[in-house]
Scaffold this motif. Structure first.
Motif, PDB file in Angstrom:
ATOM      1  N   ARG A 339     -27.594 -24.141   5.218  1.00 19.32           N
ATOM      2  CA  ARG A 339     -26.664 -24.847   5.557  1.00 19.32           C
ATOM      3  C   ARG A 339     -26.262 -25.659   3.948  1.00 19.32           C
ATOM      4  N   VAL A 341     -24.650 -29.010   2.485  1.00 22.12           N
ATOM      5  CA  VAL A 341     -24.001 -30.006   2.791  1.00 22.12           C
ATOM      6  C   VAL A 341     -23.251 -30.689   1.471  1.00 22.12           C
ATOM      7  N   GLU A 342     -22.565 -30.852   0.901  1.00 25.87           N
ATOM      8  CA  GLU A 342     -21.802 -31.708  -0.273  1.00 25.87           C
ATOM      9  C   GLU A 342     -21.005 -33.058  -0.367  1.00 25.87           C
ATOM     10  N   LEU A 343     -21.793 -34.226  -0.676  1.00 21.46           N
ATOM     11  CA  LEU A 343     -21.622 -35.378  -0.900  1.00 21.46           C
ATOM     12  C   LEU A 343     -21.255 -35.632  -2.293  1.00 21.46           C
ATOM     13  N   ASN A 360     -17.205 -38.307   0.777  1.00 22.75           N
ATOM     14  CA  ASN A 360     -16.303 -37.719   0.996  1.00 22.75           C
ATOM     15  C   ASN A 360     -15.058 -38.098   1.267  1.00 22.75           C
ATOM     16  N   HIS A 393     -19.567 -40.260  10.054  1.00 17.42           N
ATOM     17  CA  HIS A 393     -19.753 -38.815   9.477  1.00 17.42           C
ATOM     18  C   HIS A 393     -20.755 -38.130   9.825  1.00 17.42           C
ATOM     19  N   PHE A 395     -23.064 -34.752  10.678  1.00 14.73           N
ATOM     20  CA  PHE A 395     -22.756 -32.900  10.968  1.00 14.73           C
ATOM     21  C   PHE A 395     -24.225 -32.609  11.567  1.00 14.73           C
ATOM     22  N   LEU A 397     -27.009 -30.748  13.514  1.00 18.67           N
ATOM     23  CA  LEU A 397     -27.526 -28.433  12.367  1.00 18.67           C
ATOM     24  C   LEU A 397     -28.208 -28.339  13.296  1.00 18.67           C
ATOM     25  N   VAL A 403     -31.367 -26.525   5.373  1.00 22.02           N
ATOM     26  CA  VAL A 403     -29.909 -27.363   4.895  1.00 22.02           C
ATOM     27  C   VAL A 403     -30.933 -28.365   3.004  1.00 22.02           C
ATOM     28  N   LEU A 405     -29.018 -30.696   0.619  1.00 25.20           N
ATOM     29  CA  LEU A 405     -27.839 -31.758   1.111  1.00 25.20           C
ATOM     30  C   LEU A 405     -27.498 -32.190  -0.949  1.00 25.20           C
ATOM     31  N   ALA A 493     -24.585 -41.285   5.802  1.00 27.76           N
ATOM     32  CA  ALA A 493     -23.550 -40.279   6.688  1.00 27.76           C
ATOM     33  C   ALA A 493     -24.858 -39.357   7.917  1.00 27.76           C
ATOM     34  N   PHE A 495     -26.817 -37.388  10.394  1.00 28.00           N
ATOM     35  CA  PHE A 495     -26.966 -35.517  10.858  1.00 28.00           C
ATOM     36  C   PHE A 495     -27.948 -36.397  12.368  1.00 28.00           C
TER      37      PHE A 495
END
Length: 627
Positions: A339, A341-343, A360, A393, A395, A397, A403, A405, A493, A495
């Motif tokens: 996975r 996750v790009e911020l 984002n 925000h 996500f 998992l 992950v 990040l 954010a 998780f």
């Protein structure tokens, strides 16, 4: 049968030392206001514990059970405690962020934290409610380890905290100086001073030819700090609870929330004392007030009868690069991610005129129901990130996912990013102005085989960082910038890690639910408090709307009227100028224009008029002269 019985007895006896080694460590904290003047410049209210400030250090051993009874005696503010850097394995409900894993502890209420220590190292604890810890609710948390790999080299331990200090309370600074229309750039309030161990002019008495383990914690709200010991070198052995191979350093950089431990061996001679210098990272400040002393100085005192020398000036600030550290356990790079996750980090103004921080294009807004309680009440919907709200925000998992990040900094400042519940592998950090990760050209084979690990990592201006962790700790874990001003402005954010497992294994203590009742906070439902349809977010908390692209109808009307007024103004000026040019009457003389066809009397009158005009423009009687 007897041999089997004897084997059981032997096994039990062998286990006795381990059982005896584990202890229950209990703290009873009454959190309330006291007064203090740590920089000697201004006395102010601060948040203390049991009537004292600085607040106590929490200490325990690996395997101990820690119980903290937190009583809110503040009277005017809610509170909470977060145990920064502890993974809270199996006890995410003890992590501490109000509105995330618990309800805020309202004035007069009590909340019990109860968790088992599973990791050694240097940590700290602080309020995780309403930007409160810069007002004083922050202290060291030290976990001792009988298996510390460098224990044979250590003679003594010293805890050294660094922090920044404000003379005003955070409620005032936020509401009057920071989150206001008059601060559209989002400039963060600059601290008044830097502190060591919550004081100024710290002295540390030491013995010659002794090796000390220094545990250094930056508990500040804003400023990263450069640290060095004149005449001495440091051997780094731990960062953020992760033991490292020894690494020699002359100077280190510690951002807000980071910790660094190192060995420091003292000299044979006691003929002089040496300065300890911590220098705040002023590149973080929008302005440098004239009265700001961004350096704080302490001393290693070999001999109390000797002078305490002034700190020497350094030519450059060149700290050790923490990305070069190698973890002592040599844990290899996690495999390619399951996975990503790009911020993207950015700062911008919203419709209320205030400056906010975004991942984002989303600025964090807390939910009506603490996110953990939504997990536990949502059933199968808990795997759908929508139930946690648009602006938390979140996500979700899956268990065991690797992950990756990625954070791209589209801002011109440094940011220390912290992940709750994990120490991540610091896989890559770009230089300043390097742009986004996607354009870096870095591939899997370019990454380090044994990356450094920690829980807080600094990203450089307009650069990027890449982190990896394994989703092996079910819980609700925040990821945020640890500059407290940016927490306030929304750089957060969430998780949600293996939510269905949390439903199977977690039960919220009755004491926690009582705190929620006292605070008037619901403990079931989605982010909007809806318990009937978890996908219906009607009424969820939202930030102010975005500024509109282009002109609004009111703006268009204003622009038209401005243009019309401007054209009419130009026409009037032009008309007036044309009328003056063709007027030959005596009014010209009154404006000091010489008529060469007039007689001597007329010219004399004209010149007198000019002199009078000149005289009256210089003195305090100008208006009277012109009338």
């Amino acid at each position: 049968m007897l041999p089997s019985f004897l084997s059981c007895v032997a096994a039990s006896l062998l286990a006795l030392p381990q059982l005896a080694a584990a202890a229950t460590v209990t703290y009873d904290f009454k959190i309330g206001w006291v007064r203090a003047n740590p920089d000697g410049a201004f006395e102010r209210p601060v948040i203390g514990i049991n009537g004292k400030w600085p607040i106590p250090t929490i200490e325990a051993d690996v395997g101990d059970q820690v119980i903290v009874h937190a009583h809110n005696n503040l009277g005017n503010q809610s509170t909470s405690l977060h145990f920064h850097g502890l993974y809270m394995n199996g006890t995410t409900h003890m992590d501490g962020p109000a509105g995330v894993t618990q309800c805020p502890i309202a004035p007069g209420s009590s909340f019990t934290y109860n968790f088992t220590i599973t990791q050694p190292g240097t940590y700290w604890y602080h309020s995780h409610t309403s930007a409160q810890y810069p007002d004083g609710l922050r202290g060291p948390l030290i976990i001792h380890d009988k298996d510390f790999p460098y224990k044979d080299k250590v003679d003594e331990e010293i805890v050294l905290t660094l922090s920044d200090w404000y003379h005003d309370e955070m409620t005032y600074l936020i509401s009057k100086l920071f989150m206001v229309k008059s601060n559209p750039s989002g400039a963060e309030p600059v601290p008044k001073n830097a502190l060591m161990n919550e004081t100024m002019n710290l002295t540390i008495s030491i013995q010659p030819e002794t090796t000390y383990l220094f545990r250094v914690i930056n508990m500040g709200a804003f400023a990263g700090q450069y640290l060095w010991f004149e005449g001495h070198t440091m051997q780094i052995v731990e960062v953020d609870g992760i033991y490292t191979k020894e690494a020699e350093a002359e100077m280190i950089y510690i951002s807000a929330a980071q910790r660094v431990s190192f060995l420091l061996t003292t000299k044979k001679s006691t003929s002089e004392n040496f300065a300890i210098v911590a220098s705040m990272d002023t590149t973080l400040f929008d302005v440098l007030p004239d009265d700001l002393n961004y350096n704080s100085t302490g001393w290693l005192v070999y001999d109390k009868s000797k002078d305490l020398p002034e700190a020497a000036t350094v030519d450059t600030l060149d700290p050790f690069d923490d990305m070069k550290l190698v973890p002592y356990d040599k844990m290899e790079l996690l495999g390619e991610p399951d996975r990503i996750v790009e911020l993207d980090v950015m700062m911008d103004n919203l419709h209320d005129g205030q400056n906010y921080a975004f991942f984002n294009n989303i600025t964090y807004k807390g939910a009506d129901v603490p996110t953990l309680y939504t997990v536990l009440s949502a059933g199968d919907d808990a795997t759908n990130p929508a139930v946690y709200g648009t602006y938390t925000h979140s996500f979700v998992l899956k268990k065991g996912e690797i992950v990756q990040l990625v954070v791209n900094n589209l801002d011109s400042g440094r940011h220390p990013f912290h992940l709750h519940g994990h120490a991540f592998q610091a896989v890559y950090r770009s230089e300043e102005e390097a742009g986004i990760w996607e354009d870096s050209g870095i591939t899997e084979k370019d990454l380090p085989s044994v990356p450094m690990r920690r829980d807080t990592l600094v990203i450089y201006p307009n650069g990027n960082i890449v982190m990896r962790f394994k989703a092996d700790n079910p819980g609700v874990w925040l990821f945020h910038c640890h500059i407290e001003w940016h927490v306030v402005s929304g750089l957060i954010a969430t998780f949600i890690e293996d939510p269905l497992e949390m439903q199977k294994t977690l039960t919220i203590p009755e004491n926690h639910l009582e705190v929620c009742k006292a605070a008037g906070v619901a403990t079931k439902g989605n982010a909007a408090g809806n318990t009937e349809d978890y996908l219906d977010l009607t009424g969820e908390n939202v930030p102010p709307p975005r500024l509109p692209a282009g002109f609004t109808p009111r703006g268009i009307v204003a622009l038209v009227f401005s243009c019309v007024a401007g054209v009419l103004g130009i026409c009037v000026v032009g008309w007036y100028g044309m009328a003056s040019a063709v007027d030959d009457g005596p009014g010209l003389l009154g404006r000091g224009i010489i008529d060469t066809d007039s007689g001597p009397e007329t010219q004399e009158q004209t010149q007198t008029g000019q002199n009078e005009t000149t005289a009256t423009t210089d003195g305090p009687g100008t208006n009277a002269g012109r009338s």
